[in-house]
Structures are given as structure tokens and as C-alpha cells.
Scaffold this motif. Structure first.
Motif, mmCIF file in Angstrom:
data_model
loop_
_atom_site.group_PDB
_atom_site.id
_atom_site.type_symbol
_atom_site.label_atom_id
_atom_site.label_comp_id
_atom_site.label_asym_id
_atom_site.label_seq_id
_atom_site.Cartn_x
_atom_site.Cartn_y
_atom_site.Cartn_z
ATOM 1 N N ASP A 108 0.842 -1.190 0.000
ATOM 2 C CA ASP A 108 0.000 0.000 0.000
ATOM 3 C C ASP A 108 0.883 1.249 0.000
ATOM 4 O OD1 ASP A 108 -2.100 -1.760 0.187
ATOM 5 O OD2 ASP A 108 -2.453 -1.416 2.332
ATOM 6 N N HIS B 254 0.683 5.952 0.202
ATOM 7 C CA HIS B 254 -0.101 7.175 0.319
ATOM 8 C C HIS B 254 0.801 8.383 0.113
ATOM 9 C CE1 HIS B 254 1.581 7.130 4.396
ATOM 10 N NE2 HIS B 254 1.298 8.428 4.455
ATOM 11 N N ARG C 135 -4.382 7.591 -1.571
ATOM 12 C CA ARG C 135 -4.045 6.276 -1.019
ATOM 13 C C ARG C 135 -4.257 5.202 -2.087
ATOM 14 N NH1 ARG C 135 -6.367 8.964 3.329
ATOM 15 N NH2 ARG C 135 -5.087 8.983 5.238
ATOM 16 N N ARG C 136 -3.365 4.219 -2.092
ATOM 17 C CA ARG C 136 -3.537 3.046 -2.956
ATOM 18 C C ARG C 136 -3.476 1.810 -2.068
ATOM 19 N NH1 ARG C 136 0.433 3.601 -5.873
ATOM 20 N NH2 ARG C 136 -0.504 4.796 -7.572
ATOM 21 N N THR C 137 -4.484 0.961 -2.146
ATOM 22 C CA THR C 137 -4.557 -0.244 -1.314
ATOM 23 C C THR C 137 -4.910 -1.454 -2.173
ATOM 24 O OG1 THR C 137 -6.887 0.183 -0.802
ATOM 25 C CG2 THR C 137 -5.269 1.064 0.736
ATOM 26 N N ALA C 138 -4.649 -2.626 -1.595
ATOM 27 C CA ALA C 138 -5.021 -3.914 -2.199
ATOM 28 C C ALA C 138 -4.500 -4.072 -3.622
ATOM 29 C CB ALA C 138 -6.540 -4.093 -2.172
ATOM 30 N N GLU C 139 -3.328 -3.507 -3.878
ATOM 31 C CA GLU C 139 -2.778 -3.622 -5.232
ATOM 32 C C GLU C 139 -2.044 -4.954 -5.390
ATOM 33 O OE1 GLU C 139 0.168 -1.354 -8.424
ATOM 34 O OE2 GLU C 139 0.393 -0.992 -6.269
ATOM 35 N N GLY D 54 -6.395 -3.082 -7.944
ATOM 36 C CA GLY D 54 -6.108 -2.193 -6.823
ATOM 37 C C GLY D 54 -7.251 -1.221 -6.594
#
Length: 229
Positions: free
Chosen positions: A48, A50, A59-63, A84
Motif C-alpha cells: 500500500d 499514500h 491512497r492506494r490499497t489492495a494492489e 487495486g
């Protein structure tokens, strides 16, 4: 008793058949393993991230990515499916009822230091390079310099033909920011097919939040680079 004698050749034949059948089963299993290994997908988990700016937090998550050999099987192609979620928390932007006349990605890049020309915007995609390390030197070319128009939206795909030393920017999706608030872009198994790269290839996510108005700003969040074969 001697009555059992004539059945022994059949017993030997049966045992020989069992051995040969077992060996065939082993060879078949090995063949399947070799074939499976040659065409196996590679799952790449990605961290993740940010980026915080006065006007917005990204924010970038679950990529993650899934890398596969190309169906062309020519040694110079490969396919990656990327997934993502990107979130932009915007605290300051001019409120508008609808996007401006030049806010579509087809009109990028813009002029007067604005890519959107009518409204603030969040966009996300991937930088793809052939025999290039996707670091600061590759990124310094600028996101508006080499953006592929092959991206077909959050559930689409893109096809690239790149050679050694070349870098392309593939857009996955975008959203206009009409007023302050939280904007989210989620994508799953967006396909990027690469052809023409005989050496190693690398990719890296990017997300840009552009805020127009009296206090113009552009904030970029980059993801971790990863190999695509």
C-alpha cells in the motif's frame, strides 16, 4: 497343488502391465507438471502507499498483479493483470456542476499547466518499460508525454508494443472532482499486453490528483516497481 501352475504367466503379465501402467502415469504426471510450470501465472503482491498534499491525500490499497506469458508464445510478449483501489480525499477545489469542455482524457495533455481544463481530476494507471528500470529517470519524462490511449476504462485492457529502452504510460481510469470530498477508483484484472520486448520488462503504478483554481496543484503517488518477465 499343480493346478495353479498354468496361471503364473498370466500373473506375470498382469504385474508387468501394472508396472508399465504405473510408469505411464508417472510420465503423464511429470508432463503435466512441466506444462503447468511453463504456462504458470505469477502472483505479485504489492505494498500500500499514500501521498499527502495540502489539497488532497492519495491512497492506494489492495494492489497486486498477475503475470503470464503471452498467448503468442514468441518470447517477446507477456501479459499482466493488475488490480487495486485508489482513493483521493480532496479538501479544497472549486465546485462545478459539470466537467469543463476539455476534461476528457483524449484531450490530454492540456495547456496553461492544466491537464483537465475545467475541473479537478484524479487519474490512475501504470508506467511500463522494456529493459528500463522504472525509477525517477524514467518518470521524469512526464506523465503527459507518452500516455497510451489504449486504456478502455476500469474494466478494460491495453495493448503495447515497446522496444528496449522505451517507456509507455497506460491509463486505467479517471474521475472528475466536482467538489471537495472522497473519490475512489477501483479496478480488477485490468489487462496490459506487451509485445516486442525481447528483454526484461517492468511496471509501476501511478496516481495523479490535479486541483485547478486559484491555488493550482498536482500531486502524484507512485507504486512499487515490479517485474513482468
Amino acid at each position: 497343488m499343480k493346478a495353479d501352475g498354468p496361471r503364473r504367466p498370466y500373473a506375470r503379465s498382469f504385474r508387468r502391465g501394472m508396472r508399465l501402467g504405473g510408469m505411464s502415469a508417472v510420465f503423464a504426471a511429470v508432463g503435466m507438471l512441466v506444462a503447468g510450470h511453463a504456462t504458470a501465472d505469477t502472483f505479485v503482491p504489492l505494498p500500500d502507499g499514500h501521498e499527502v498534499a495540502p489539497e488532497a491525500t492519495i491512497r492506494r490499497t489492495a494492489e497486486h498483479a498477475v503475470v503470464s506469458p503471452s498467448m503468442a508464445a514468441n518470447g517477446a510478449g507477456r501479459v499482466v493483470w493488475v488490480s487495486g483501489t485508489v482513493t483521493a480525499d480532496v479538501v479544497q477545489t472549486p465546485s462545478v456542476e459539470r466537467p469543463g469542455p476539455y476534461s476528457t482524457p483524449e484531450n490530454w495533455p492540456g495547456t496553461n499547466n492544466s491537464s483537465t481544463h475545467g475541473t479537478s481530476q484524479v487519474s490512475t494507471g501504470y508506467i511500463v518499460g522494456c529493459q528500463v528500470s522504472i525509477g525517477d529517470s524514467a518518470i521524469s519524462a512526464g506523465l503527459s508525454g507518452n500516455v497510451s490511449t489504449n486504456g478502455a476504462g476500469l474494466s478494460g485492457s491495453a495493448g503495447l508494443k515497446i522496444g528496449p529502452g522505451e517507456v509507455e504510460f497506460v491509463r486505467v481510469g479517471f474521475k472528475d472532482i466536482l467538489r471537495p470530498g472522497v473519490y475512489s477508483l477501483g479496478y480488477r484484472d485490468f489487462e496490459i499486453e506487451i509485445q516486442g520486448c525481447g528483454g526484461y520488462a517492468q511496471a509501476r503504478a501511478y496516481t495523479v490528483v490535479e486541483i485547478i483554481g486559484e491555488h493550482y496543484s498536482k500531486t502524484t503517488l507512485y507504486g512499487a516497481p515490479f517485474s513482468i518477465g
